[in-house]
Write an enzyme that holds these catalytic residues in place. Structure first.
Site, PDB file in Angstrom:
ATOM      1  N   GLY A 225       0.802  -1.221   0.000  1.00  0.00           N
ATOM      2  CA  GLY A 225       0.000   0.000   0.000  1.00  0.00           C
ATOM      3  C   GLY A 225       0.835   1.270   0.000  1.00  0.00           C
ATOM      4  N   ASP A 252       3.857   5.189 -11.579  1.00  0.00           N
ATOM      5  CA  ASP A 252       3.340   6.313 -12.390  1.00  0.00           C
ATOM      6  C   ASP A 252       1.811   6.342 -12.366  1.00  0.00           C
ATOM      7  OD1 ASP A 252       5.963   6.827 -13.032  1.00  0.00           O
ATOM      8  OD2 ASP A 252       5.915   5.509 -14.770  1.00  0.00           O
TER       9      ASP A 252
HETATM   10  O1  RIB Z   1       8.133   4.083 -14.339  1.00  0.00           O
HETATM   11  C1  RIB Z   1       8.150   3.245 -15.464  1.00  0.00           C
HETATM   12  C2  RIB Z   1       8.815   3.963 -16.593  1.00  0.00           C
HETATM   13  O2  RIB Z   1      10.154   4.197 -16.242  1.00  0.00           O
HETATM   14  C3  RIB Z   1       8.861   3.175 -17.881  1.00  0.00           C
HETATM   15  O3  RIB Z   1       7.776   3.416 -18.706  1.00  0.00           O
HETATM   16  C4  RIB Z   1      10.210   3.579 -18.453  1.00  0.00           C
HETATM   17  O4  RIB Z   1      10.067   4.295 -19.631  1.00  0.00           O
HETATM   18  C5  RIB Z   1      10.898   4.416 -17.386  1.00  0.00           C
HETATM   19  O5  RIB Z   1      10.826   5.744 -17.651  1.00  0.00           O
END
Ligand code: RIB
Length: 312
Positions: A225, A252
């Site tokens: 988490g 991301d």
């Molecule tokens: O966080 C993942 C990303 O890290 C990937 O898509 C790769 O491109 C790097 O930037």
């Protein structure tokens, strides 16, 4: 809903699927190879946009097919690409990635055009930054550009999320200008200088960053988490149990969702992090970075399903 500006990287990910990572000097036979759009900046922009955020992207691609497809695809995601420049010198960034059978990854990024983006280019988008409800950035542009951005947001009084990936030591003077800092455990260790072995270390490291002046620290803990640290104390958000296929871009997915939630000013940080945690969890159930990012509808289905599981 206020405007989200993502200032960051475009990276075309060349992903080799393997059973086991090779050791240094070893050759292994892989299972398959996939090419997916990625880069921490582009991933976070798409994550926020798929949830319904009003997103503008700032950065640089190369004058090549990879760059053209990035422009096309992100426009299709309703992301404003008018501040994305095209380098005539360097190609679009590339990521050399291995994903093993546990879904874990190893990534090498060749920055290409991302490292052509300059402080002057950034100064030229000052008006865009001024109009933003939240700015989010990572550490895949030249570090001098990121540090100028932190100062600029401070001067303009615009809140900024710094996702310190890939992590480096950040000079003391910048910490008090960071509104939200979002390391994972490894990055937390690098930033704080504290070796992270358990939750007590995580909390000590968060306190260290708060003492340096960061307003909010949100640490992603993978399947465990996330934890929020502020001057008011700690709040823990539990992880989801999911079938892990590929962890590329999970951080991301989380960070884009965090920006989306913060841009929606009515929500408390705890609620925002709970939602971002679900977005991150859902993203690991599919391959690739951008292809794995869920829509608003997919996230609410997932959250409702898990609610039902815990109440029956
Ligand atoms: O966080 C993942 C990303 O890290 C990937 O898509 C790769 O491109 C790097 O930037």
């Amino acid at each position: 809903m206020s405007k989200i500006t993502v200032i960051g990287s475009f990276v075309m990910d060349l992903i080799g699927i393997v059973n086991e990572f090779p050791l240094a000097g070893q050759t292994v036979i892989g299972k398959s190879m996939k090419t997916f759009h990625g880069g921490k900046g582009a991933n976070q922009a798409v994550s926020a946009a798929r949830l319904g955020g009003k997103v503008s992207m700032v950065g640089m691609v190369g004058n090549d097919d990879y760059g053209n497809t990035f422009k096309f695809l992100l426009k299709k995601e309703n992301i404003d690409m008018s501040c994305v420049l095209t380098s005539q010198i360097e190609p679009t960034g590339v990521g050399l990635i291995q994903v093993n059978r546990l879904g874990e990854n190893k990534i090498v990024v060749i920055p290409g055009a991302n490292y052509e983006y300059s402080i002057n280019d950034l100064e030229a988008v000052k008006e865009q930054i001024k109009k933003s409800g939240i700015v989010i950035t990572q550490l895949e542009l030249k570090h001098e550009v990121t540090f100028r951005l932190i100062n600029l947001c401070d001067e303009l009084n615009v809140p900024i999320i710094v996702n310190p990936a890939p992590a480096i030591k950040i000079q003391e003077e910048y910490y008090s200008k960071i509104t939200y800092l979002t390391p994972n455990e490894t990055e937390l260790g690098i930033l704080s200088g504290i070796s992270i072995k358990n939750m007590e270390d995580v909390k000590r490291a968060i306190k260290e960053l708060l003492n340096r002046g960061v307003k909010n620290v949100v640490v992603t803990l993978g399947s465990k988490g996330a934890i929020i640290g502020t001057q008011g104390g700690f709040q823990y958000v539990e992880g989801f149990k999911v079938n892990v296929v590929d962890t590329v871009g999970a951080g991301d997915a989380f960070n884009g969702a965090l920006a989306y939630g913060i841009a929606n000013k009515n929500k408390k940080l705890l609620e925002v992090v709970k939602h971002a945690n679900a977005v991150g969890a859902l993203s690991v159930t599919k391959r690739g970075a951008i292809p794995s990012l869920p829509t608003k509808e997919q996230v609410s289905c997932f959250v409702n399903y898990h609610k039902k599981l815990t109440t029956t």
